[in-house]
Design a protein around this motif. Structure first.
Motif, PDB file in Angstrom:
ATOM      1  N   ALA A  75       3.664  10.978  -5.613  1.00 40.15           N
ATOM      2  CA  ALA A  75       4.744  11.263  -4.184  1.00 40.15           C
ATOM      3  C   ALA A  75       4.263  10.129  -3.860  1.00 40.15           C
ATOM      4  O   ALA A  75       5.404   9.678  -2.859  1.00 40.15           O
ATOM      5  CB  ALA A  75       3.931  12.610  -3.670  1.00 40.15           C
ATOM      6  N   HIS A  76       2.500  10.011  -3.168  1.00 41.95           N
ATOM      7  CA  HIS A  76       3.008   8.664  -2.124  1.00 41.95           C
ATOM      8  C   HIS A  76       2.740   7.186  -2.736  1.00 41.95           C
ATOM      9  O   HIS A  76       2.626   6.567  -2.060  1.00 41.95           O
ATOM     10  CB  HIS A  76       1.266   8.815  -1.709  1.00 41.95           C
ATOM     11  N   ARG A  77       2.708   7.328  -3.861  1.00 39.29           N
ATOM     12  CA  ARG A  77       2.365   6.116  -4.897  1.00 39.29           C
ATOM     13  C   ARG A  77       1.469   5.183  -4.102  1.00 39.29           C
ATOM     14  O   ARG A  77       1.840   4.288  -4.228  1.00 39.29           O
ATOM     15  CB  ARG A  77       3.830   5.095  -4.560  1.00 39.29           C
ATOM     16  N   GLU A  78       0.249   5.861  -3.869  1.00 38.25           N
ATOM     17  CA  GLU A  78      -0.954   5.078  -3.408  1.00 38.25           C
ATOM     18  C   GLU A  78      -2.574   4.983  -4.130  1.00 38.25           C
ATOM     19  O   GLU A  78      -2.643   3.987  -4.354  1.00 38.25           O
ATOM     20  CB  GLU A  78      -1.187   5.241  -1.934  1.00 38.25           C
ATOM     21  N   LEU A  79      -1.414   5.801  -5.111  1.00 40.10           N
ATOM     22  CA  LEU A  79      -3.409   5.876  -6.324  1.00 40.10           C
ATOM     23  C   LEU A  79      -2.193   5.478  -7.596  1.00 40.10           C
ATOM     24  O   LEU A  79      -1.983   5.077  -8.363  1.00 40.10           O
ATOM     25  CB  LEU A  79      -3.777   7.443  -6.590  1.00 40.10           C
ATOM     26  N   ASP A  80      -4.519   4.148  -7.332  1.00 42.57           N
ATOM     27  CA  ASP A  80      -4.119   3.655  -8.627  1.00 42.57           C
ATOM     28  C   ASP A  80      -5.060   3.294  -9.883  1.00 42.57           C
ATOM     29  O   ASP A  80      -5.906   4.034  -9.516  1.00 42.57           O
ATOM     30  CB  ASP A  80      -3.867   2.237  -8.170  1.00 42.57           C
ATOM     31  N   TRP A  81      -5.434   2.452 -10.792  1.00 43.12           N
ATOM     32  CA  TRP A  81      -6.576   2.162 -11.044  1.00 43.12           C
ATOM     33  C   TRP A  81      -8.024   2.299 -10.922  1.00 43.12           C
ATOM     34  O   TRP A  81      -8.930   3.064 -10.731  1.00 43.12           O
ATOM     35  CB  TRP A  81      -6.258   1.761 -12.496  1.00 43.12           C
TER      36      TRP A  81
END
Length: 426
Positions: free
Chosen positions: A255-261
């Motif tokens: 949804a936000h496309r802000e979480l990464d590894w």
């Protein structure tokens, strides 16, 4: 029991970590009681970890950190700023509303207070708000986070006191919203008297408010989905914790496309640290909890109180006054783990609903984290904002008084607390 209590407070005074102070105090009981083999103490530590409901704690802690890394906090801040930033004391009002909506995300008052101190603290000071007032509004406002579900404290209370966590979650909603209103009113009065500037000079348009709500929709929907999932019997409170983790990952990546590894790893690091701290305290409390029950402390205190006080509300009021003082010196998690097995049987015998008492107890002991001399949230906020404890204490008095007044009002108005759980569960 006197020896255990004495050893615990001496070790705490000497600065020993809370978990070890509890563990050594419990160990003393088995050493001094010749009829009690030490192996039982070890078994009690292990038994505390063998609990399915307790799984909710690490899951919700991890979910809270994931949501903070997924951009939810920034969107909630924008929503709060648009909704109440135009009021007198605008930035302080934003802090209080942000704590309310963050309650459905983090479940930890200290985490919320520290986050707001970093985000809002510098802006409040630069806009002319007194340092002590800014720190007090943020720290005491974070108490709402510990009341709105999913609250880690309520999970522990329900686990130790064998009280329905689902009913506790629903019971915390109305008191949490009332706490928000009381603190906002207190802020308004102080800000009007001091002529503090507002964050936005104009009231938001309907379009701006709808846009802010839409931007924070995934965070605002989570506590609603949580409550309906528990009430509908789709998930137990423990299973909802794992759902919260999946929800946070989905929102962050899709949804936000802000979480990464890298952010996932950072959330893991913070969660592991918090979970380890909470878990070792829970495990060590197993020996003390067994000693309390073995020596029939609840029965003794219950007999003493019920023979001297006949009114159920007065019994709870006396307990709350004791917790208010104890919370100033002992961390809330410790008080919940050690005192819930003592006080729940007493209030139940007096005819008070344990769910009603649980909301009052958690609010009053968590408030201790915002007050001297050892308030964790207080120290976190004051250190991050470079505020003197004396300035904070002076400014926090009206906020603390307002919250205490609300808690004692809710004591005599149980219908406000129990309306939602009774409506949902009967």
């Amino acid at each position: 029991m006197v020896l255990i209590t004495l050893v615990f407070f001496v070790l705490m005074f000497l600065g020993m970590p809370v978990a070890f102070a509890i563990g050594i105090s419990g160990f003393i009981f088995f050493v001094t009681d010749s009829t009690m083999p030490m192996s039982i103490g070890v078994q009690k530590i292990a038994t505390m970890s063998q609990s399915f409901p307790l799984l909710a704690v690490p899951f919700f802690v991890f979910a809270g950190h994931l949501m903070n890394e997924s951009g939810i906090t920034a969107r909630l801040f924008r929503f709060s700023s648009v909704a109440v930033g135009w009021m007198s004391g605008g930035l302080a009002q934003v802090a209080i509303v942000l704590s309310t909506v963050m309650g459905g995300v983090s479940g930890s008052a200290v985490a919320d207070a520290a986050m707001e101190a970093r985000i809002l603290g510098p802006s409040m000071i630069s806009h002319g708000y007194a340092r002590g007032f800014s720190a007090a509004a943020i720290a005491v406002g974070s108490l709402i986070t510990a009341t709105i579900p999913p609250s880690i404290g309520l999970i522990l209370y329900g686990y130790v006191g064998n009280v329905s966590i689902g009913r506790l979650f629903l019971a915390g909603i109305v008191p949490g919203l009332l706490m928000m209103c009381v603190l906002m009113a207190t802020t308004y009065v102080i800000a009007r008297r001091r002529n503090y500037v507002v964050a936005n000079t104009e009231r938001p348009t309907t379009k701006a408010l709808v846009s802010a709500v839409w931007g924070a929709k995934w965070a605002l929907l989570f506590p609603v989905a949580l409550v309906f999932a528990i009430r509908g019997g789709v998930f137990t409170p423990s299973e909802v914790g794992s759902l919260a983790v999946v929800y946070a990952v989905a929102v962050g990546f899709l949804a936000h496309r802000e979480l990464d590894w890298s952010k996932m790893c950072r959330a893991f690091e913070h969660a592991i640290s918090d979970i380890g701290l909470i878990t070792i305290i829970i495990l060590m409390s197993g020996m003390v909890g067994f000693a309390i029950i073995y020596m029939q402390v609840p029965q003794g205190i219950s007999h003493w109180m019920l023979n001297r006080i006949s009114n159920p509300q007065m019994i709870v009021a006396a307990i709350l006054l004791f917790l208010l003082v104890a919370g100033c010196f002992v961390e809330s998690t410790v008080l919940v783990l050690l005192l819930t097995p003592i006080f729940v049987p007493i209030v139940a015998q007096a005819g008070v609903d344990p769910v009603h008492f649980g909301i009052l107890m958690m609010s009053i002991v968590t408030l201790g984290g915002m007050t001297p001399p050892v308030g964790v949230a207080m120290f976190a906020v004051c250190s991050l904002m470079d505020v003197r404890i004396e300035d904070y204490t002076r400014e926090a008095v009206p906020f603390v008084a307002a919250v205490v007044g609300l808690i004692f009002a809710l004591l005599f108005l149980p219908g406000l607390v129990l309306w939602l759980p009774d409506l949902a569960f009967g």
